[in-house]
Design an enzyme around this catalytic site. Sequence first.
Site, PDB file in Angstrom:
ATOM      1  CE  LYS A  74      -4.204   1.392  -0.294  1.00 51.74           C
ATOM      2  NZ  LYS A  74      -5.002   1.027  -1.473  1.00 51.74           N
ATOM      3  CB  SER A 111      -7.681   1.437  -3.562  1.00 53.14           C
ATOM      4  OG  SER A 111      -7.582   1.415  -2.148  1.00 53.14           O
TER       5      SER A 111
END
Length: 584
Positions: free
Chosen positions: A191, A385
């Site tokens: 991430k 995402s």
Amino acid sequence: MKDFFKSMFACILGVFVSGFLIIFIGISLLIGAISFTSTPTYTDRPNTVLYLKLEGTLQERTKEDPLAFFDENTYITPGLDDILKAIKIAQVNPNISGIYIEANGFSGGYASIDEIRQALKRFKTSGKFIIAYGDNYTQPEYYLAAAADSIFLNPVGMLDFKGLASERIFFKNTLDKVGVKIQVFKVGTFKSAVEPYISTQMSDANKQQTNIYLRSIWSHVVKGISADRKLAVYTLNNYADSLILMQDGKQLLQEGLIDGLSYRTDIEQKLADLAGVNSIDDLNIATVPDIVTLKKYENNSKNKIAVLYATGEIDGINSTEEGIDSQKLVSEMKKIQDDASIVGVVLRVNSPGGSAFGSEQLWAAVNRLRKVKPVAVSMGDYAASGGYYISCDADRIFADPATLTGSIGIFGLVPDASELLTDKLGLTFDGVQTNRYGNFPVINRPMNNIEKKRMQEYVERGYNLFIKRCAEGRKKQETAIRNIAEGRVWAGADALHIGLVDQLGSLSDAVKWIAKKASVTDYKRVDFPAKKNIYEEFIKQLTTTVSTRVTRSVLGENYRYYMALKKIQHIDPIQTRCEDITIE
């Protein structure tokens, strides 16, 4: 104090004058619009060539530009929606002889360009011609132009073909100078959206994932050009490694990358010859905006398939585009759900994600919708995402090989601007509260250990919910999703292999799948949300400009600090968002 009153008077005067200008220009625009709407629309004529001008940045949908009313030289770059519609009409319109593609400074994601390439290939089945011309070609322009029958370059023009690269901008040093520290909470090794705020370079994990998806996209691009130009993949890679941008046009012609060197006037005569007329004066040129006004090619079937656009950041502030307002998009889904004439839905997602809360609301709306009507997702350049979050529960997911998707992860950002506010701006804060955390969260002090612990727990709960949603939607075990999650970004071709998407295909493929799923052969496509008309765009742009100028006039040099604080204030602390990726 004297300066204060001067600034206040200037502000009041500015608002008054601006208000007067809004009314005056609004009336002028209304008169101009009435005049405009009274003029005849485009007339379909024989020996017409569709002029596909590649200029500016490609967007999902065409957006009205009020300035075009006042400046006839203002060029409105057609959106992907209108380009695809124009090519589809041109394919069946007997008055359209062919398509002329002109490269003129164009940029766009490779997934979006693939949509146009596929439409051009369908157009070719009509037997009509496609030729491309450029004074110069950027790499995205050349990839699109490769779908043409012939590619022409100006004799002194340049062709950029060098492979893909992705570079990040890191803000940590700048934030340190301004006096803002970003407190980060995340789940997911890959991430990387938080890295620009806390680091000065890419992490090893981020470099690894970026290298993999860039190579996947480049492989797809090269294979496409290889098939179009009848050149081996290894040959094209050798060209990319030779800095052909600096090569002479004759060399490009010899290597088979182009079909001819011509000046623009020569190309115009060639168009006339291909269209079967004697000279350019006898040739009719139609633009994308012209062709999409031809109502006779619209299907008036009572069966409707809705294409619902979800474009931009979810509930985010973005100066270049509106983004996704989750509440408004949920309302659009409710409209579609209640409309009995709509037999199915394609959710067109082109989003890097955004607010975790907004993503969950949209997921729930998709979940309710698909219980009533079949729902397919068509992914654009991004569906990562939060963009994947809102996609995962669809009946079928379509992606382009160049789509960036996945990035199943979550993070939180809480700014600590105490140094900026106190040391640089001289502000102090004081107050009372009934309980220990009564003022949580605030940006004028750093978080304590307990607050940090609670925030991390909250982020992890959000991640677990994200995993659960993906597992349910994809009909997989949560452990299987965790193995491919960790915030990792995948190219569409790789996402197919690991089960994040069901099929590689275009928006058109998704619409056809919905039609088959709904058992209809005759249907009309209806797009949601409705586009803003020119009046709405005008008022929005004008009021935004006036507000900005007045604020800048009052605050002077402090305006930049105001804007920084405003952005910080409106950021949702918990994000399901992919990092900002620019592929060149």
